[in-house]
Structure formats: C-alpha cells, structure tokens
Design a protein around this motif. Structure first.
Motif, short mmCIF file in Angstrom:
data_model
loop_
_atom_site.label_atom_id
_atom_site.label_comp_id
_atom_site.label_asym_id
_atom_site.label_seq_id
_atom_site.Cartn_x
_atom_site.Cartn_y
_atom_site.Cartn_z
N ASP A 1 3.26 -1.95 6.14
CA ASP A 1 1.94 -1.37 5.93
C ASP A 1 1.32 -0.94 7.27
O ASP A 1 0.73 0.13 7.37
CB ASP A 1 1.01 -2.35 5.23
N ILE A 2 1.47 -1.78 8.28
CA ILE A 2 0.95 -1.44 9.61
C ILE A 2 1.65 -0.19 10.14
O ILE A 2 1.01 0.70 10.71
CB ILE A 2 1.12 -2.63 10.58
N MET B 1 0.82 -1.18 0.00
CA MET B 1 0.00 0.00 0.00
C MET B 1 0.86 1.24 0.00
O MET B 1 1.89 1.27 0.65
CB MET B 1 -0.84 0.00 1.27
N LYS B 2 0.40 2.22 -0.68
CA LYS B 2 1.15 3.47 -0.73
C LYS B 2 0.57 4.45 0.26
O LYS B 2 -0.63 4.46 0.52
CB LYS B 2 1.09 4.04 -2.14
N ILE C 1 -5.22 -5.91 8.78
CA ILE C 1 -3.85 -6.23 8.37
C ILE C 1 -3.09 -6.91 9.51
O ILE C 1 -2.25 -7.78 9.28
CB ILE C 1 -3.13 -4.96 7.87
N SER C 2 -3.39 -6.54 10.74
CA SER C 2 -2.74 -7.19 11.88
C SER C 2 -3.12 -8.67 11.93
O SER C 2 -2.28 -9.53 12.24
CB SER C 2 -3.14 -6.51 13.18
N LYS C 3 -4.37 -8.97 11.63
CA LYS C 3 -4.80 -10.37 11.57
C LYS C 3 -4.09 -11.11 10.44
O LYS C 3 -3.70 -12.27 10.59
CB LYS C 3 -6.31 -10.46 11.40
#
Length: 67
Positions: free
Chosen positions: A49-50, A1-2, A21-23
């Motif tokens: 990303d996170i 992701m940007k 996203i953490s999952k």
C-alpha cells in the motif's frame, strides 16, 4: 487498497495517508517481533500500500514538473 481508489484522492490526502500507514507498518512489525501479530500478511500488504501511494505521488510530481 486499490490504486483506483487512491487515484481519486488529493495529493495532500495521499501524503497524510502514507504517514498513517507507515505508522501502522511500524506497529505491525513491533507486534510481529513480540509475537502479538496474528496475521503476518498485514506487513506485506501494508508495504505494498505504501509503494502504491509513493508511485502515485511520484507520478504526480513528474506530471507537475512537465507542465
């Protein structure tokens, strides 16, 4: 992701995306541990990303506290 794409999202959307996203990160780690993950670079990409999302959320929180 940007980061550019993330900046266009709302704060609530970013929070929900971070949870999702953490999952995914947990899932990638478990697959890597069991030897089922083919592309191990997904772990680092997901972590970054996170971090991008957390940075945007902290910037928005600081901006909101200043105003």
């Amino acid at each position: 992701m940007k980061a550019k794409d993330l900046r266009e999202r709302s704060t609530e959307d970013l929070t929900a995306l971070k949870e999702s996203i953490s999952k995914d990160l947990f899932s990638h780690k478990m697959k890597n541990f069991t030897g089922q993950l083919d592309d191990t670079s997904l772990i680092n990409k997901t972590r970054k990303d996170i971090a991008r999302i957390e940075l945007l959320l902290s910037e928005r929180a600081a901006k909101g506290a200043k105003s």
